[in-house]
Design an enzyme around this catalytic site. Sequence first.
Site, PDB file in Angstrom:
ATOM      1  N   ARG A 320       0.337  -1.577   0.334  1.00 51.80           N
ATOM      2  CA  ARG A 320      -0.443   0.275  -0.203  1.00 51.80           C
ATOM      3  C   ARG A 320       0.770   1.289  -0.049  1.00 51.80           C
ATOM      4  O   ARG A 320       0.627   2.227  -0.911  1.00 51.80           O
ATOM      5  CB  ARG A 320      -0.974  -0.244   1.412  1.00 51.80           C
ATOM      6  CG  ARG A 320      -1.563   1.049   0.425  1.00 51.80           C
ATOM      7  CD  ARG A 320      -3.002   0.816   1.956  1.00 51.80           C
ATOM      8  NE  ARG A 320      -4.216   0.206   1.462  1.00 51.80           N
ATOM      9  CZ  ARG A 320      -5.105   0.738   1.163  1.00 51.80           C
ATOM     10  NH1 ARG A 320      -5.353   1.498   0.803  1.00 51.80           N
ATOM     11  NH2 ARG A 320      -6.008  -0.257   0.961  1.00 51.80           N
ATOM     12  N   GLU A 723      -9.756   6.394   6.803  1.00 53.67           N
ATOM     13  CA  GLU A 723      -7.813   6.617   6.316  1.00 53.67           C
ATOM     14  C   GLU A 723      -8.407   8.214   6.046  1.00 53.67           C
ATOM     15  O   GLU A 723      -6.818   8.355   6.822  1.00 53.67           O
ATOM     16  CB  GLU A 723      -7.528   4.964   6.149  1.00 53.67           C
ATOM     17  CG  GLU A 723      -7.583   3.739   7.001  1.00 53.67           C
ATOM     18  CD  GLU A 723      -7.314   3.182   6.465  1.00 53.67           C
ATOM     19  OE1 GLU A 723      -7.567   2.421   5.542  1.00 53.67           O
ATOM     20  OE2 GLU A 723      -6.349   2.369   5.975  1.00 53.67           O
TER      21      GLU A 723
HETATM   22  N1  MTE Z   1     -12.220   6.000  14.565  1.00 55.84           N
HETATM   23  C1  MTE Z   1     -12.190   5.968  16.166  1.00 55.84           C
HETATM   24  N2  MTE Z   1     -12.797   6.364  16.675  1.00 55.84           N
HETATM   25  N3  MTE Z   1     -11.204   4.874  16.691  1.00 55.84           N
HETATM   26  C2  MTE Z   1     -10.934   3.575  15.274  1.00 55.84           C
HETATM   27  O1  MTE Z   1      -9.881   3.133  16.071  1.00 55.84           O
HETATM   28  N4  MTE Z   1     -10.078   3.258  13.264  1.00 55.84           N
HETATM   29  C3  MTE Z   1      -9.215   4.236  12.435  1.00 55.84           C
HETATM   30  C4  MTE Z   1     -10.623   4.818  11.137  1.00 55.84           C
HETATM   31  N5  MTE Z   1     -11.195   5.208  12.621  1.00 55.84           N
HETATM   32  C5  MTE Z   1     -10.501   4.388  14.404  1.00 55.84           C
HETATM   33  C6  MTE Z   1     -11.649   5.368  13.521  1.00 55.84           C
HETATM   34  C7  MTE Z   1      -9.544   2.943  10.843  1.00 55.84           C
HETATM   35  S1  MTE Z   1      -7.546   2.416  11.342  1.00 55.84           S
HETATM   36  C8  MTE Z   1     -10.453   1.998   9.751  1.00 55.84           C
HETATM   37  S2  MTE Z   1      -9.636   0.834   8.736  1.00 55.84           S
HETATM   38  C9  MTE Z   1     -11.245   2.976  10.003  1.00 55.84           C
HETATM   39  O2  MTE Z   1     -12.113   3.704  11.073  1.00 55.84           O
HETATM   40  C10 MTE Z   1     -12.132   1.510   9.688  1.00 55.84           C
HETATM   41  O3  MTE Z   1     -13.816   2.008  10.196  1.00 55.84           O
HETATM   42  P1  MTE Z   1     -14.658   2.208   9.008  1.00 55.84           P
HETATM   43  O4  MTE Z   1     -13.776   0.638   8.255  1.00 55.84           O
HETATM   44  O5  MTE Z   1     -16.324   1.344   9.290  1.00 55.84           O
HETATM   45  O6  MTE Z   1     -14.397   3.594   8.607  1.00 55.84           O
HETATM   46  N1  HPA Z   2      -5.887  -2.420   4.315  1.00 60.71           N
HETATM   47  C1  HPA Z   2      -6.211  -2.526   5.814  1.00 60.71           C
HETATM   48  N2  HPA Z   2      -6.247  -3.690   6.548  1.00 60.71           N
HETATM   49  C2  HPA Z   2      -5.578  -4.875   5.112  1.00 60.71           C
HETATM   50  C3  HPA Z   2      -5.358  -4.735   4.216  1.00 60.71           C
HETATM   51  C4  HPA Z   2      -6.144  -3.193   3.653  1.00 60.71           C
HETATM   52  O1  HPA Z   2      -4.920  -3.058   2.272  1.00 60.71           O
HETATM   53  N3  HPA Z   2      -5.107  -5.880   3.584  1.00 60.71           N
HETATM   54  C5  HPA Z   2      -5.038  -6.815   4.374  1.00 60.71           C
HETATM   55  N4  HPA Z   2      -5.238  -6.137   5.584  1.00 60.71           N
HETATM   56 MO1  MOS Z   3      -7.007   0.423   9.819  1.00 63.70          MO
HETATM   57  S1  MOS Z   3      -4.632   0.499  10.096  1.00 63.70           S
HETATM   58  O1  MOS Z   3      -6.891   0.055   7.723  1.00 63.70           O
HETATM   59  O2  MOS Z   3      -7.161  -0.836  11.145  1.00 63.70           O
END
Ligand code: MTE
Ligand code: HPA
Ligand code: MOS
Length: 772
Positions: A320, A723
């Site tokens: 990534r 993210e």
């Molecule tokens: N927001 C909060 N409050 N707490 C979290 O741990 N994790 C982040 C983001 N926002 C996180 C957060 C990460 S790394 C990801 S991948 C996404 O939330 C995952 O949730 P979603 O796919 O429902 O957005």
């Molecule tokens: N993003 C986050 N988590 C993951 C991914 C990715 O692309 N692939 C496998 N785990």
């Molecule tokens: Mo988020 S780093 O894809 O949990």
Amino acid sequence: MKDNVSIIGSAHTNVNHDSAVKHVTGQADYTDDIALPEGALHAYLGVSDVAHAKLLGIDFSEVLAMPGVVGVLTADDVPGANDISPTHLNDEPVFPTDAIQFHGQPLFAVIAETRDIARRAAERAKIEYETLPHALDPITAQKAGYPHVTAPLKLERGDVAPAQAAAPNRIKGRMSVGGQDHMYLEGHIAFAIPGEDDDVVVHCSTQHPSEAQHMVAHVLGVTSNAVVVNVRRMGGGFGGKESQMNLFCAVAAMAAKKWNRAVKIRPDRDQDMTATGKRHDFVIDYDVAFDDEGRIQAVEGSFAARCGFSADLSGPVTDRALFHADNAYFYPNVRLNSRPMKTNTVSNTAFRGFGGPQGVVAAERMIEEIAYATGQDPLDVRKANFYGTKDRNVTPYHQEVEDCILDRLVGELEETSEYRQRRQDIIAFNKTSPVLKKGIALTPVKFGISFTATWYNQAGALVHVYNDGSIHLNHGGTEMGQGLNTKVAQVVAEAFQVDFNRIKITKTTTEKVPNTSATAASSGTDLNGMAALNAVEQIKERLVKFASETWSVSPEEVVFHANQVHIGQDVLAFDAFIKQAYLARVQLSAAGFYKTPKIHWDRAKGQGRPFYYFAYGASCSEVTIDTLTGEYRVDRTDLLHDVGRSLNPVLDKGQVEGAFIQGMGWLTTEELWWDDAGRLRTHAPSTYKIPLASDRPRIFNVNLADWSENRELTIKRSKAVGEPPFMLGISVFEALSMAVASVADYRECPRLDAPATPERVLMAVARLQAGS
Ligand code: MTE
Ligand code: HPA
Ligand code: MOS
């Protein structure tokens, strides 16, 4: 027929996080709040105090002599496979048998009547070992001939060498980009309750219940149907709980089965920080060729990452990084290589952005190099290199960028932030201010949405309508504070046309939805929202059939609207209608499913369409540095972020703000420091500084691009938000860089490494002053 009455909490409205009040009043239940059954035991990890060694044996006599200690667990106690590697590379044991591979590596667990006893007893083990030479960082590891933890990736397009030879300008450089600790409020925890036969139930804090389930089964040597994993919510995950819970779940489950008593394991913060993985730090070598206007002709990049002792998720993370080494910019000729280096450190893992931010920072550094070399405003260099919509729109991985909205997005932020005027004012200010110097930067983000492991892009949901009309919603995603449950419930509420509070949001459990993916890659809502909608549509289809047959109307005359069901001329309250459907024996439950269309990826070729779509954003920050101390503050930040048609603007804004601050922390004050012995010295908030409320920008304007709509058929045309805005923090880093550059009249690119701690800012200032 339809009136203006609408439901409360449908999609695209500002619904509070369903647990917001519970979070702030302490009523929200976390794993540690679950009442312990009679006879519950506690486990604590014993760890190594050497970075690399041959493990000869462990003497537990003093541990076992301690009152309250029930026993120890070592590699010998693993009934099934001694392996918790998420990619099944068999390179990550629960406990090692003969090799210690990093300082702080868990070697055994003590099981005791109380957590305090277990923790104290763990210190009393005598570990016998023979030390071996170690390599802590990727460069030392490369020199020492350490292997990659997993196969590297190469992305290539065009013809790099001739483009480099033909280009009038070429700059090579190296940049170090630091890692990051997740610093979730709730640390790792697992609590296992043994059942009859092979059964075990594990409550834990994980983004990936299915993997925890499969891993516990693998370690216990039982089938997956014997293991249940439950997650009500996490107090933050940020990627740190995508794979790192495996160890805790395995230990709790093994101990629970061995002693046939419930077992809880919860490391303290120091152990959480030393024994579990973090964001990968990178050393990036870049070589950028460009014309006199600053247009990029060719890019070559090598991305070496500190992966730690095992692969964990380092393959997809370093992939990534390459996928985002272009950020928003078209590279006509490009070659990028990842170097996922094995090191004698904790195995690094997922962290918000998943390697993407490290790639984006490299792209922005190259832009800066070009701007200083050509004497331009970096924003002009950025704009000159943006992806086009018709041409100049192919990425290094050969996916076409079809949805680039950066011209409009960046243009709007440039206006609303008054970037141009403020930049002039800042340059004027710096001329007359001898000690305090200011900087400003406006940086874009483009982030690819989808798991690059294509099979991960699937989800399931289970929806029950009870015969009183109340609705029970379950989906495969996990709640970590991001508001996923709220958004999915909004989708369900809108589809049934009922008030949001009619929907019961329940814990995530492997018993209800099987084979789920991690809640990660920002795809939680995209995937689970669609799966839940699919379940609702199945139930609605049966209800419409029932109504049209019973009332003798056409299906089009059955309309769900505002807590009612209109059937021809009749209007029934939703619950009264459901009761009738139940009496008529209509199935009121459905399992939904979704898989992302259009995506495919051939890693060996480095070509495909790994991403369904892109999310965009832009950020403008102004900073002031003190050139005598290196200290700084963020005076103002303006954010404009693209979430398509927002499902919930307040939640999305919360994500954008939080991600920006977390990204800023990564690039400014959060520094991981290992000493020469390989011991992490920054293993508590006392030495590891995350941003405080007082570090936030003095002026902070956060907006969503409310005109944006996902051109793909995502859930309600929204875009993932978790993210992408993390990388908005880069504007602070680039603004610091400009402030530093001012001490040498902007003649030279300051080449700041990240994190730009006050110490590094001060050193960079001194370096430039000495050179000028
Ligand atoms: N927001 C909060 N409050 N707490 C979290 O741990 N994790 C982040 C983001 N926002 C996180 C957060 C990460 S790394 C990801 S991948 C996404 O939330 C995952 O949730 P979603 O796919 O429902 O957005
Ligand atoms: N993003 C986050 N988590 C993951 C991914 C990715 O692309 N692939 C496998 N785990
Ligand atoms: Mo988020 S780093 O894809 O949990």
